[in-house]
Design a protein around this motif. Structure first.
Motif, PDB file in Angstrom:
ATOM      1  N   LYS A  98      39.053 -35.903  54.992  1.00  0.00           N
ATOM      2  CA  LYS A  98      39.899 -35.869  53.919  1.00  0.00           C
ATOM      3  C   LYS A  98      39.452 -36.611  52.823  1.00  0.00           C
ATOM      4  O   LYS A  98      39.031 -37.815  52.858  1.00  0.00           O
ATOM      5  CB  LYS A  98      41.257 -36.388  54.467  1.00  0.00           C
ATOM      6  N   HIS A 102      39.622 -39.511  49.879  1.00  0.00           N
ATOM      7  CA  HIS A 102      39.977 -40.884  49.945  1.00  0.00           C
ATOM      8  C   HIS A 102      39.231 -41.580  49.129  1.00  0.00           C
ATOM      9  O   HIS A 102      38.113 -41.071  48.651  1.00  0.00           O
ATOM     10  CB  HIS A 102      40.387 -41.184  51.343  1.00  0.00           C
ATOM     11  N   ARG A 124      37.666 -39.118  45.170  1.00  0.00           N
ATOM     12  CA  ARG A 124      38.562 -38.018  45.718  1.00  0.00           C
ATOM     13  C   ARG A 124      38.402 -36.952  44.857  1.00  0.00           C
ATOM     14  O   ARG A 124      38.432 -35.493  45.497  1.00  0.00           O
ATOM     15  CB  ARG A 124      39.958 -38.513  45.520  1.00  0.00           C
ATOM     16  N   GLN A 149      37.525 -33.320  46.782  1.00  0.00           N
ATOM     17  CA  GLN A 149      38.025 -31.928  46.577  1.00  0.00           C
ATOM     18  C   GLN A 149      37.371 -30.965  46.200  1.00  0.00           C
ATOM     19  O   GLN A 149      37.486 -29.873  46.510  1.00  0.00           O
ATOM     20  CB  GLN A 149      39.396 -32.497  45.660  1.00  0.00           C
TER      21      GLN A 149
END
Length: 448
Positions: A217, A219, A225, A229
């Motif tokens: 994920k 972070h 981030r 993504q």
């Protein structure tokens, strides 16, 4: 308007000592200015404050010592000495005693801070005409000053803070503690940011080897981030493209197999003839080509990579090639393991062995462990080989290199491309070399 760009050039000897990791460089960017600032502040403190205060304290003590010596010379009687010593003790915190018949010591202990001794010596030189000696190291809280007089040595013990600014070490201690504290905070925050980048790099590397880290994920900092993504979006697009390509090829393969099956059935029911045998061979070749196209398009096919014992897999592929008429020699270690996808590996190794068997009389398959971790697998043949300058060209899809080797008529030029795609998908590599047997050697490196 032209913009001029200047690049800071760092000498090569200095560059070799600079950290190469992002963590090391970030820490250097933060800690180095703080350390330089602390050193500059400390230097300014000692130069502008501590030495000035120490010099004035030493001058004051030297003045009191000069007063005591002159007072004693004016009246060297024991009563006057006692009175002067009592007065000095009460008002100046000086302990004064006469050592009759004594001489000044000849040696002196070096002080840790030489500048302190210099200040006191300069002050005493300015105020005293008589020979003197002092020691700042014998007693932790006092200074021992001795002056040669006619009757012996006049010994004066003064508190250390009368001569020096004794709070300097506390300032240095606070500077060191502040530096360590700031460095610890910097390490903590930088480590957290670098860990996010390392996890992103690990996830990208795992995806490149076909391992899906579902727990990853985004972070860390906003920019990290955003990069994570973007990686997840790219990963989804690539997976969707692979699935669509595989589905398309599977659909085409299925649609083509249906008429091929009907043609094969009609040929099988028809009267045998040389023309029908030629048609059957063409149909078999078409079916083999469809299988190769589908294998190349499917690639790893979603198979999960895992630690696998190599000998059973390699022996199984060699036995299959031997049943097809190839002469295979295998020398595989019993305990060699590698991280791979078994079915994709078997398909790639079969392509290498079939390619070697198609151009040579004997194929030798061997393996050895890599000291740094991993396995080398060698596939050698005694065929005509490929010129060194065309090794990379042989890996291009649909490239048959007809000038260099007599290609297998059933092949479509995808065997080496499939094998290299499998190796690189696991973080390994496939290269070509000259074989000790005189032909071509395929060197397959797999991670351990």
């Amino acid at each position: 308007m032209m913009r001029l760009r200047t690049k800071l050039h760092i000498p090569r000897p200095i560059k070799r000592w600079l950290p190469t990791s992002l963590f090391g460089r970030s820490l250097l960017i933060i800690v180095l200015p703080v350390a330089v600032m602390q050193i500059a502040v400390t230097w300014a403190f000692f130069d502008a404050h501590w030495e000035t205060v120490t010099s004035r304290l030493s001058e004051g003590l030297a003045g009191d010592v000069a007063w005591a010596v002159e007072t004693y010379k004016d009246d060297p009687s024991p009563a006057a000495l006692d009175q002067m010593a009592e007065r000095a003790e009460e008002s100046m915190s000086l302990s004064i005693a006469l050592q009759k018949g004594r001489k000044l010591p000849t040696g002196q202990r070096p002080s840790l801070f030489a500048s302190l001794d210099r200040s006191l010596r300069t002050a005493l030189d300015d105020r005293l005409d008589d020979p003197f000696w002092f020691d700042t190291t014998r007693y932790p809280g006092h200074v021992d000053i001795r002056v040669q007089v006619k009757e012996g040595v006049l010994r004066i013990i003064a508190p250390r803070d009368r001569a020096f600014a004794t709070q300097g070490h506390i300032f240095i201690l606070w500077m060191v503690v502040a530096t360590l504290l700031l460095t610890a905070v910097a390490i903590l925050f930088i480590r957290n940011q670098v860990r996010a980048i390392e996890r992103l790099a690990d996830a990208a590397d795992a995806f490149g080897r076909g391992i899906d880290q579902a727990a990853f994920k985004p972070h860390g900092a906003r920019e990290v981030r955003k990069a994570a993504q973007a990686f997840l979006a790219m990963k989804a697009r690539i997976q969707r493209h692979i699935e669509q390509r595989t589905a398309l090829l599977a659909s085409v393969s299925h649609d083509l197999r249906t008429p091929l099956t009907r043609l094969k059935l009609e040929i099988a029911l028809a009267e045998p003839s040389p023309r029908l045998e030629a048609m059957a061979r063409d149909l078999s070749e078409m079916e083999h080509m469809i299988d190769e196209y589908l294998a190349f398009a499917r690639g790893e096919g979603g198979e999960e990579a895992r630690q696998v014992l190599l000998r059973p897999l390699i022996e199984g592929v060699c036995e299959g090639a031997a049943r097809s008429g190839a002469r295979i020699e295998a020398a595989i270690g019993d305990d060699l393991t590698a991280i791979l996808r078994p079915q994709a590996f078997k398909r790639a190794l079969a392509n290498l062995i079939d390619n070697a068997a198609a151009h040579g009389d004997t194929v030798r398959v061997s393996s050895t462990a890599i000291p740094a971790g991993g396995v080398w697998i060698f596939v050698d043949d005694d065929g005509p080989g490929i010129p060194d300058d065309r090794h990379e060209e042989a890996f291009r899809p649909f490239n048959r290199l007809d000038e260099s080797r007599n290609q297998n008529e059933k092949g479509v030029g995808l065997g080496l491309a499939i094998a290299r795609d499998m190796a690189r998908g696991l973080g390994g590599e496939l290269t070509l070399q000259r074989s000790p047997m005189g032909g071509l050697r395929a060197v397959l490196r797999l991670p351990g």
